[in-house]
Design an enzyme around this catalytic site. Sequence first.
Site, mmCIF file in Angstrom:
data_model
loop_
_atom_site.group_PDB
_atom_site.id
_atom_site.type_symbol
_atom_site.label_atom_id
_atom_site.label_comp_id
_atom_site.label_asym_id
_atom_site.label_seq_id
_atom_site.Cartn_x
_atom_site.Cartn_y
_atom_site.Cartn_z
ATOM 1 N N ARG A 184 0.852 -1.196 0.000
ATOM 2 C CA ARG A 184 0.000 0.000 0.000
ATOM 3 C C ARG A 184 0.883 1.239 0.000
ATOM 4 O O ARG A 184 1.891 1.298 0.695
ATOM 5 C CB ARG A 184 -0.908 -0.004 1.222
ATOM 6 N N THR B 258 15.581 11.191 -2.236
ATOM 7 C CA THR B 258 15.427 10.884 -0.817
ATOM 8 C C THR B 258 16.687 11.326 -0.088
ATOM 9 O O THR B 258 17.797 11.102 -0.584
ATOM 10 C CB THR B 258 15.183 9.374 -0.641
ATOM 11 N N LYS C 199 17.040 4.156 -4.250
ATOM 12 C CA LYS C 199 17.225 3.930 -2.817
ATOM 13 C C LYS C 199 16.895 2.475 -2.529
ATOM 14 O O LYS C 199 16.230 1.810 -3.343
ATOM 15 C CB LYS C 199 16.328 4.865 -2.005
ATOM 16 N N ASP D 18 15.499 8.548 -8.142
ATOM 17 C CA ASP D 18 15.130 8.231 -6.759
ATOM 18 C C ASP D 18 15.563 6.809 -6.413
ATOM 19 O O ASP D 18 14.784 6.013 -5.874
ATOM 20 C CB ASP D 18 13.630 8.397 -6.536
ATOM 21 N N ASP E 187 9.828 1.573 -9.216
ATOM 22 C CA ASP E 187 9.337 2.914 -8.895
ATOM 23 C C ASP E 187 9.999 4.004 -9.734
ATOM 24 O O ASP E 187 10.923 4.687 -9.289
ATOM 25 C CB ASP E 187 9.507 3.217 -7.405
ATOM 26 N N ASN F 56 13.450 0.975 -3.189
ATOM 27 C CA ASN F 56 13.014 0.800 -4.567
ATOM 28 C C ASN F 56 13.759 -0.318 -5.287
ATOM 29 O O ASN F 56 13.654 -0.457 -6.505
ATOM 30 C CB ASN F 56 13.192 2.109 -5.355
#
Length: 274
Positions: free
Chosen positions: A17, A169, A134, A132, A150, A137
């Site tokens: 989620r 991030t 990280k 992004d 992602d 992901n």
Amino acid sequence: MCEALKNKYQLFEEIGRGQFGTIFRCFHPISNEFYACKIIDKRLLADSTDRECLENESKYMTLLSPHPNIVRIFDVFENEDFLSMVIELCEPNTLFDRIVNRPLPEREAASIAKQLLEAIVHSHRLGVAHRDIKPDNVLFDSRNNLKLADFGSAEWFGDGRNMSGVVGTPYYVAPEVLMGRDYNEKVDVWSCGVILYIMLAGIPPFYGDSASEIFESVLRANLRFPSRLFRSISPTAKDLLRKMISRDPSRRLSAEQALRHPWFLSGGVATDQT
């Protein structure tokens, strides 16, 4: 939910989620395969930036599929209220779960870093910067193959343009992003280098008690190798880290150059994918 989705796939339990959507395990009767279905409620998208991220994710995942180290997208369904993406089903634990408070042996870190760089090289060759990268992901399939996921913050640079905008991030964002300057795809190499540092040391190279303190540390980019953490780490690994986490993008390795670094070819370091 899209009727076309329900007509083609059987949805099962929720497996994830996020802020705007939910991920379900789903089954395709014709192929007899299980997938993940990410259903995003477009009514929850607050502004144009959120909508752009939503469009980017499906667009760039479609462009980059298939690749063995990038989560593959199979189907996209959309109506006025929902966008649904049927993607490759991965294991629930991310790279973050594997490395939190636990340094990895060089052999294992090299295998993960090599696969991540393979994904980045593929993206960059097609003109897409992830922006992004990280551990959250970075996923794995049932065979333990790495899958970069992602692409909501991804950006196109394939026509030679520079990118702009503060995305990413705190621990993993490159200093040139924070400076508000235009930047290029090497921001992904910086992020990958930070992940490699964490895999080997168990802590990030730049840290603080708040996001602003972390940003200040990233901007200083004072890269250190504390002896208590790096005593058993090879000089070749540290050389690669210096060249990936270089404050000056012109001195930073490209993803292809990083992948050719001697550390991945050195004896005793396993880099073959399984």
